[in-house]
Design an enzyme around this catalytic site. Structure first.
Site, PDB file in Angstrom:
ATOM      1  CD  GLU A 184      -3.039  -0.978   2.225  1.00 54.67           C
ATOM      2  OE1 GLU A 184      -2.796  -0.378   3.276  1.00 54.67           O
ATOM      3  OE2 GLU A 184      -4.155  -1.430   1.942  1.00 54.67           O
ATOM      4  CD  GLU A 253      -4.285  -6.234   2.547  1.00 56.63           C
ATOM      5  OE1 GLU A 253      -5.037  -5.591   3.308  1.00 56.63           O
ATOM      6  OE2 GLU A 253      -3.051  -6.105   2.546  1.00 56.63           O
TER       7      GLU A 253
HETATM    8  C1  GAL Z   1      -4.310  -3.078   4.951  1.00 56.02           C
HETATM    9  C2  GAL Z   1      -2.888  -3.575   5.094  1.00 56.02           C
HETATM   10  C3  GAL Z   1      -2.863  -4.885   5.852  1.00 56.02           C
HETATM   11  C4  GAL Z   1      -3.673  -4.768   7.109  1.00 56.02           C
HETATM   12  C5  GAL Z   1      -5.079  -4.313   6.776  1.00 56.02           C
HETATM   13  C6  GAL Z   1      -5.976  -4.121   7.974  1.00 56.02           C
HETATM   14  O1  GAL Z   1      -4.364  -1.762   4.582  1.00 56.02           O
HETATM   15  O2  GAL Z   1      -2.315  -3.757   3.831  1.00 56.02           O
HETATM   16  O3  GAL Z   1      -1.539  -5.224   6.143  1.00 56.02           O
HETATM   17  O4  GAL Z   1      -3.061  -3.863   7.952  1.00 56.02           O
HETATM   18  O5  GAL Z   1      -5.027  -3.086   6.153  1.00 56.02           O
HETATM   19  O6  GAL Z   1      -6.131  -5.303   8.628  1.00 56.02           O
END
Ligand code: GAL
Length: 842
Positions: A184, A253
């Site tokens: 990110e 994600e």
């Molecule tokens: C995303 C990040 C992950 C984790 C997630 C929240 O933005 O890439 O590593 O932190 O948020 O659980």
């Protein structure tokens, strides 16, 4: 077994082809539609399972369940700080055995995705960076900075070379099909401008230069240079497009739930909405979805990020913290994955045509030249079911839902219709003898001189502790004249302590005077309380406690922690007395930590006090120890810490994490799956401690004489700590007649519209259990949800008898939902359902 040997076989075959013929290669490439593995475009379903958040003994089972849940890929970050605890010293043992983890994935016949970072965020201490990195001269994290880039390159190379040496990339016949560099970075890079862009480009080129033979991705990085694929993270990714038309749409994600922080509620994401978001991504041409998390697990030791991330990293994921299947989340997604896979050929072969079916309804149709056809019918209306016409047939679409038609005719899945059972999990007390406790007080009257130093002023905490311990003592002395008016009826003076985080306990002359803590967002806080001083010298001892180092935010390595002041007494006759610049004595960590009291070898190095001698009033800063035997069985275990305050707990020398019985603030007002999700929309546990149970991995126990040690900061009551096991105590089914659209659909012919098949309710208890009673059964128009079903206006009197006949004594059972099965129609012309709650017993 069969699939295992089959997949191994195909890897071997691939290798032979690789070596033998130059044209056919083990390869992972991509095009605009999908990741292409050995020449084939694939729709891939992936899930995050972080290896240090469970034990190696759990990995095989987790991965097997992931596979049974319809996953093709298991994703993990790589956690730099566990692998390189000090510069150049590496650790790949036990929970950190990355090679074993990837091998386990391959053995199960799945692919792997390796997100090396090395910045990982992940609610992990310091975002995965080793704390020593902060002390490299001239360093600045995640920007165009030579010392940082050198260290980052070193670790990335180390991991890539390790994977290569074990032949773990798909190009070598291994399971790894994708890798990630950075995490990110886009939003961060924008703020940093040119330096950000330089660094990002450098990182991408550095990674590509390592020649893994499989593609690299960068998540949330719109500028990712070719050939790196930029990917999306979020609760929804339907509007995302990669930065070049020849890159596939990857959702790296898909947040299955959310993390928790001490003092906050638990967030739950309804599976109907999660399934909706995934179907929505696929219908716009997405071809790779990774659930973050599929199994969240546990932040053992001091690995939780921060501040204030809880020890549990359950995440409301399809596999719960303990590795057990969470229903209906797991099962409903499994059915979604099957439905998507039935469409795979059409999905990878054509772009969708979008047809409007109404104001808020659409069809996305994939009809490649081969003649295949798959359709997704969506209803964005958050309140009403829509009746739509598609291909000359009528379809009912529940609110906020997508129906999947792998043949453009038959609905095999609708995201809002949950046909699978709900399981009720409980923490069941184990009937063993209670712990017999001994205690040892962390003596704060005399901090050990050999381990202290003094300084004329207040120091930043992490600079002093280097994160070797959560704890840093700041002590000083103040002389108070006996003529002060508060000794003669006046108001007590107030001590003000300004801290940059994270928690603070204030001791005046050895007595706990009060505590305070910050929040994840602000971190800063002020302790301000009346204090009891005596005439003459007074000892002010501030125990500053770190609760996980930050894992997110700009240049977080520079953020300050600890008591930076001012520290001042107010209300003395002279007015304010600023103590910030006087002489302070520092001690890193607790005596018990220095003596390693938690380890099985060193535990007897101090005189523990028998439980019977423990004062009625529980003392703060107390070590407690007890021995216990491992309970029989194989259900996951946890400690119920409900009677405690705040501290850390160890079993046989291994830390199971920080505990804190902080109560969840906020209001929990129920939750509808319908409409866009954000964590506060669906929160539970308000007014309860955020985390009461702490996972004790079975593999950390021996059969008897297990050493349990805990350090309590505030003064809880250890006599009420108990060991509990996590078990399925009940299962529910709640299925509408004719509408269990996908039961058995994969074996049925596609000629007949599925909606005419009789629905069935399925119930299944945990392994080794059976259904001992039917707590609720109603065929008719029952109300409520699992755990609180009630009879509605229509109820078949045969309901209980039919369920009992089919299910009692069985580990699993199913009941067909039809009038004939329930002897007669209890209310003709009314759409009926069957709701059941069954009790599971060993
Ligand atoms: C995303 C990040 C992950 C984790 C997630 C929240 O933005 O890439 O590593 O932190 O948020 O659980």
């Amino acid at each position: 077994m069969e699939t295992n040997s089959l997949s191994r076989c195909s890897f071997v075959l691939c290798l032979i082809l690789c070596l033998g013929f130059e044209l056919v290669q083990c390869s992972v490439t991509y095009d605009k539609k999908a990741i292409v593995i050995n020449g084939q475009r694939r729709i891939l379903i992936s899930g995050s399972i972080h290896y240090p958040r469970s034990t190696p003994e759990m990995w095989e089972d987790l991965i097997k369940k992931a596979k049974e849940g319809g996953l093709d890929v298991v994703e993990t970050y790589v956690f730099w700080n566990v692998h390189e605890p000090s510069p150049g010293n590496y650790n790949f043992e036990g929970r950190y055995d990355l090679v074993r983890f990837i091998n386990t994935i391959q053995k199960a016949g799945l692919y792997a995705q390796l997100r090396i970072g090395p910045y990982v965020c992940a609610e992990w201490n310091f975002g995965g960076f080793p704390v020593w990195l902060k002390f490299v001269p001239g360093i600045s994290f995640r920007t165009d900075n030579e010392p940082f880039k050198m260290a980052m390159k070193g670790f990335t190379e180390k991991i890539v070379n390790l994977m290569k040496s074990e032949n773990l990339f798909e190009s070598q016949g291994g399971p790894i099909i994708l890798s990630q560099i950075e995490n990110e970075y886009g939003p961060r890079g924008k703020i940093l401008g040119d330096a950000g862009h330089e660094y990002m480009t450098w990182a991408a080129n550095m990674a590509v230069g390592l020649g893994t033979g499989v593609p690299w991705v960068m998540c949330k990085e719109d500028d990712a240079p070719d050939p790196v694929i930029n990917t999306c993270n979020g609760f929804y990714c339907d509007t995302f497009s990669p930065n070049r038309p020849y890159k596939p749409k990857i959702w790296s994600e898909a947040w299955s739930g959310w993390f928790t922080e001490f003092g906050g509620p638990i967030y739950q994401r309804p599976v109907q909405d999660l399934a909706f978001s995934v179907a929505q991504f696929i219908q716009v041409g997405g071809s790779f979805v990774n659930y973050y998390m599929y199994h969240g697990g546990t932040n053992f030791g001091r690995s939780a990020g921060g501040p204030f991330i809880t020890t549990s990293y359950d995440y409301d994921a399809p596999l719960d913290e303990y590795g057990l299947i969470r229903q209906p989340k797991y099962g409903h997604l499994k059915e979604l994955h099957r439905a998507i896979k039935l469409c795979e050929h059409a999905l990878v072969s054509a772009d969708p045509t979008v047809i409007s079916l109404g104001g808020l309804q659409q069809a996305h149709v994939f009809s490649p030249e081969s003649g295949a056809c798959a359709a997704f019918l969506s209803n964005y209306d958050t309140n009403s079911t829509a009746r739509v016409m598609f291909n000359n047939m009528h379809y009912n679409l529940p609110p906020w839902s997508i129906s999947i038609l792998p043949d453009c005719r038959n609905v095999v899945f609708n995201t809002a219709k949950v046909g699978v059972q709900t399981s009720q999990m409980e923490m069941v007390p184990i009937n063993t003898e209670m712990f017999s406790w001994e205690t040892f007080n962390e003596d704060i009257s005399s901090l050990d001189e050999s381990s202290t130093f003094t300084y004329p002023g207040l120091l930043e905490q992490i600079n002093v502790t280097r994160d070797r311990s959560d704890y840093l003592w700041y002590t000083t002395s103040v002389d108070i004249g006996s003529t002060e008016s508060f000794f003669h009826g006046g108001e007590l003076p107030t001590l003000d302590v300004q801290s940059r985080g994270h928690a603070l306990h204030v001791f005046i002359n050895g007595q706990l005077s009060g505590s305070a803590s910050g929040t994840r967002k602000t971190r800063r806080f002020t302790f301000s309380e009346k204090v009891n001083l005596q005439p003459g010298p007074n000892r002010i001892a501030l125990l500053s406690v770190a609760v996980g180092l930050p894992n997110i935010g700009g240049q977080f390595e520079t953020w300050e922690t600890g008591v930076l002041g001012p520290v001042a007494l107010h209300g003395l006759d002279q007015g304010k007395w600023d103590l910030s610049r006087q002489k302070w004595t520092y001690q890193v960590g607790l005596k018990g930590e220095v003596m390693d009291l938690v380890s099985t070898n060193a535990v007897s190095s101090v005189d523990w006090m028998q439980g019977s001698l423990i004062a009625q009033k529980q003392q703060p800063l107390t070590w407690h120890k007890a021995y216990f035997n491992a309970p029989e069985g194989d259900e996951p275990l946890a400690l119920d810490m409900g009677s405690m305050g705040k501290g850390q707990v160890w079993i046989n020398g291994q830390s199971i994490g920080r505990y804190w019985l902080a109560y969840a603030s906020g209001s929990c007002n129920g939750c509808s799956y319908s409409g866009r999700f954000r964590p506060p929309k669906c929160q539970v546990g308000c007014g309860q401690p955020t985390q009461r149970w702490y996972h004790v991995p079975r593999s950390w126990l021996k059969s008897s004489q297990n050493l349990l040690v805990l350090f309590e900061e505030l003064g809880g009551d250890p006599t009420r700590i108990s060991l509990v096991k996590r078990s399925v105590t009940g299962v529910c089914a709640d299925v509408t007649e004719y509408h269990s659209t996908i039961k058995n659909w994969h074996t049925e012919s596609h000629e007949k519209p599925m909606e005419f098949h009789k629905a069935k309710a399925h119930l299944q208890c945990g392994p080794g259990q059976s259904i001992s009673s039917i707590k609720f059964a109603s065929y008719g128009t029952p109300l409520g949800t699992c755990g609180s079903f009630q009879q509605g206006p229509c109820h078949s009197p045969a309901s209980y008898a039919i369920l009992e006949k089919n299910c009692i004594g069985q580990q699993r059972c199913s009941v067909t939902i039809s009038n004939s099965n329930f002897r007669q129609d209890p209310c003709p012309n009314v759409l009926k359902r069957l709701s059941v709650e069954a009790i599971c017993s060993p």
